[in-house]
Scaffold this active site. Structure first.
Site, mmCIF file in Angstrom:
data_model
loop_
_atom_site.group_PDB
_atom_site.id
_atom_site.type_symbol
_atom_site.label_atom_id
_atom_site.label_comp_id
_atom_site.label_asym_id
_atom_site.label_seq_id
_atom_site.Cartn_x
_atom_site.Cartn_y
_atom_site.Cartn_z
ATOM 1 N N THR A 115 0.864 -1.193 0.000
ATOM 2 C CA THR A 115 0.000 0.000 0.000
ATOM 3 C C THR A 115 0.896 1.238 0.000
ATOM 4 O O THR A 115 2.099 1.142 0.241
ATOM 5 C CB THR A 115 -0.977 -0.029 1.193
ATOM 6 O OG1 THR A 115 -1.685 -1.254 1.153
ATOM 7 C CG2 THR A 115 -1.970 1.119 1.186
ATOM 8 N N ASN B 201 -3.563 -4.030 -1.876
ATOM 9 C CA ASN B 201 -3.716 -4.819 -0.650
ATOM 10 C C ASN B 201 -2.438 -5.548 -0.268
ATOM 11 O O ASN B 201 -1.502 -4.908 0.183
ATOM 12 C CB ASN B 201 -4.920 -5.767 -0.714
ATOM 13 C CG ASN B 201 -5.276 -6.294 0.665
ATOM 14 O OD1 ASN B 201 -4.986 -5.629 1.663
ATOM 15 N ND2 ASN B 201 -5.867 -7.443 0.750
ATOM 16 N N SER C 61 -12.143 -0.814 4.886
ATOM 17 C CA SER C 61 -10.718 -0.504 4.733
ATOM 18 C C SER C 61 -10.156 0.181 5.972
ATOM 19 O O SER C 61 -10.859 0.924 6.653
ATOM 20 C CB SER C 61 -10.540 0.432 3.531
ATOM 21 O OG SER C 61 -9.191 0.817 3.419
ATOM 22 N N GLY D 86 -0.209 0.239 5.845
ATOM 23 C CA GLY D 86 0.124 -0.556 7.039
ATOM 24 C C GLY D 86 -1.028 -1.419 7.505
ATOM 25 O O GLY D 86 -1.068 -1.827 8.668
#
Ligand code: DON
Length: 589
Positions: free
Chosen positions: A402, A422, A473, A495
């Site tokens: 990410t 992802n 998310s 993260g």
């Protein structure tokens, strides 16, 4: 005799001492205080982080961008110098980082962005992946009804309908000054001419090499072996795809050569992503979630982002800091922060999901009455000392990927955007003839209630898979404003589950403990995500809180994964910091 009575006694003694000796400080008092709190000065730094400061921090006055690759930041500088604005900078950096960090994000990924242009307005954009029409809860069950976690985690069925291209194009069209060819030029150059492979990229290519399909091995390999650090990575097919986007704009992403090639690939995979999925994809534009917290207006991404849970976390800490019942000092701070995180992540697990499919009670979760009630519950628990961690826990798997882009100019125009495929290299599959690495964002859905995903996160039916639905998310791009509306700070992070807590930790050190921005980013972090019921501390914190003083936590020392990218305004200075854990730099002048 069990340990428990001893621990309880110790805890009550600490609480009593603290109660007697410390004056209650409201968060406002802390914010106004000019001094670093005495109790905090002995915290250790992450080893080596201070020496790296010159590389990862930059001060300018005109404009600043912080990203996770020097050439992505450079792409921003390039278009700024051509007369571009912060949105052009964001677009150029977004396309560039897609080329430069193919393990983290890409054109086949998705993301969120907050755009704040003080003279024009503020917007939140959701261009995250959506479940394809075929994506249903039963699609990912084994014949015996058990969840097929492998199918949702890797390969052609783990893929959501991507939104990065549509999202960037829409934002660029609405607010950019330059034309698309100009903002995409740096990315196209990096794809065509190549760039030197850096250590992190080389390592992850080697790590996932056996899982890659032959097409992907061709791009990320030389002589049938993984490409190495220092070698040149050229992505010719990706260059051609970028070229077609310049020529055909969003049409390329609805019914173009690229989508045709994706459909061809999916002929071998049950047409899991089909032509209608591209046609139905819509970027969602909405108002950002704005909330007053810690003396600032915090502007963040509404659900299905975790912005709301970041706000809850900050409000809970605020309320605990105000009450006289909570311990103060280092241990007290850890208890308050941990409990704030635990409640916020519990809300996320129980309620988080796409608001189009199930209600996420945003106003309630950040209301003062809710915060008061939750703090009273925490207070009862902490003061009673009568609690233990839930023993069974699933550790999140390791994953670094990410990306985040923070941009601000001297007028306070700002963009905060987190983008992703992802997991590391997403689905670890490439569509032949496109250079596109597929995401594995279907894993961000809850495959079944209580079954953890890649990040150890659990969810409820609110995050169950359904056609057209957006998975929950952790990405939480955020912008902070002064109470008069002047832009103060742009922040965000990759993260996984640790994104909201990385933003919390950074803001806590910067705004509450009054550390400088670089130290606030590189300071050892605290993380709790409700489940696993474990308090994760950066290894440098070992010994800082003797475990006898944190009796109710299952403590694990492990490195916080999230990398924070932030730009802050202090007077007429713009300060940029790229997390020293990463490969990027802030650039500007
Ligand atoms: O949207 C999410 O929550 C995840 N897809 C983000 C993944 C991520 O940040 C991975 N980084 N370590």
């Amino acid at each position: 005799m069990s340990l428990f009575p001893n621990r309880r006694t110790i805890f009550l003694l600490i609480s009593l001492c603290v109660f007697s000796f410390y004056r209650c400080e409201s968060i406002q008092t802390l914010l106004e205080s000019k001094q670093t709190k005495e109790t905090e000065t002995s915290f250790p730094q992450i080893q080596g982080s201070l020496e790296k400061r010159d590389r990862y921090e930059l001060i300018g006055r005109e404009f600043m961008i912080a990203t996770d690759h020097p050439l992505a930041s450079q792409a921003g500088v390039e278009v700024w110098k051509q007369g571009g604005n912060v949105v052009d900078v964001f677009s150029a950096a977004s396309f560039a980082i897609s080329v430069l960090r193919p393990q983290s994000t890409g054109l086949f990924g998705g993301g969120f962005a907050i755009v704040y242009l003080p003279k024009k307005g503020k917007w939140a954009y959701d261009f995250r992946e959506r479940s394809p029409k075929k994506g249903t809860a039963t699609y990912f069950l084994n014949p015996d009804g058990t969840p097929n976690t492998g199918k949702i985690l890797k390969g052609a069925f783990s893929v959501g309908v991507p939104g990065n291209v549509q999202g960037i194009l829409k934002i660029q069209k609405q607010h950019g000054k330059l034309n698309l060819a100009d903002v995409m030029a740096p990315a196209m150059r990096y794809a065509k001419n190549g760039f030197a492979v850096y250590a992190d990229l080389a390592n992850v290519v080697t790590k996932v090499w056996p899982e890659m399909n032959p097409e992907m091995q061709k791009v990320f390999g030389i002589d049938d072996r993984p490409i190495r650090e220092g070698e040149l990575l050229i992505q010719e097919d990706l260059f051609q795809t970028l070229q077609r986007i310049v020529e055909n704009e969003e049409k390329e992403w609805i019914d173009g050569e690229t989508t045709k090639r994706v459909s061809l690939y999916y002929q071998n995979f049950d047409e899991f992503i089909c032509p209608e999925d591209w046609k139905e994809y819509q970027v969602k534009q909405m108002d950002p979630l704005v909330s007053n917290v810690w003396g600032y207006q915090l502007m963040t991404m509404p659900p299905p982002s975790s912005g709301v849970h970041l706000v809850t976390m900050m409000q809970l800490y605020n309320e605990m800091a105000k009450r006289k019942t909570f311990p103060k000092g280092k241990v007290g701070e850890v208890i308050q922060i941990t409990e704030a995180m635990r409640v916020a992540y519990r809300d996320r697990a129980e309620l988080g999901g796409d608001p189009k499919f199930s209600e996420v009670p945003v106003s309630k979760l950040i209301s003062q009455s809710y915060i008061n009630d939750e703090v009273s519950e925490i207070e009862k628990k902490v003061v009673s000392g009568n609690w233990k961690p839930i023993p069974k826990s699933v550790e999140p798997k390791d994953s670094y990927n990410t990306t985040h882009i923070s941009v601000m100019d001297k007028e306070g125009n700002a963009v905060s955007s987190t983008q992703s495929i992802n997991g590391i290299f997403g689905a670890v599959q490439m569509v032949p003839g496109t250079g596109l690495v597929l995401n594995n964002t279907m894993d961000d859905f809850s495959i079944a209630p209580g079954v953890p995903n890649l990040y150890g996160l659990v969810g409820s039916n609110a995050n169950a898979i359904a056609p057209g639905k957006t998975p929950l998310s952790s990405m939480s791009p955020t912008i902070l404003l002064e109470t008069n509306g002047a832009t103060k700070l742009v922040i965000g992070a990759p993260g996984g589950s640790q994104i909201p807590t990385s933003i919390f930790n950074t803001l806590y050190h910067y705004l509450v403990q009054k550390r400088n921005l670089y130290e606030s980013v590189s300071f050892p972090r605290i993380h709790h995500q409700y489940l696993p019921d474990t308090l994760f501390l950066d290894p440098e914190l070992k010994g800082t809180f003797p475990e006898t003083e944190l009796p109710f936590y299952q403590v694990q020392y492990s490195r916080h994964r999230a990398k924070v990218f932030v730009v802050s305004k202090e007077g007429d200075k713009l300060i940029g910091v790229s997390d020293p854990k990463g490969e990027g730099v802030p650039l500007g002048f």
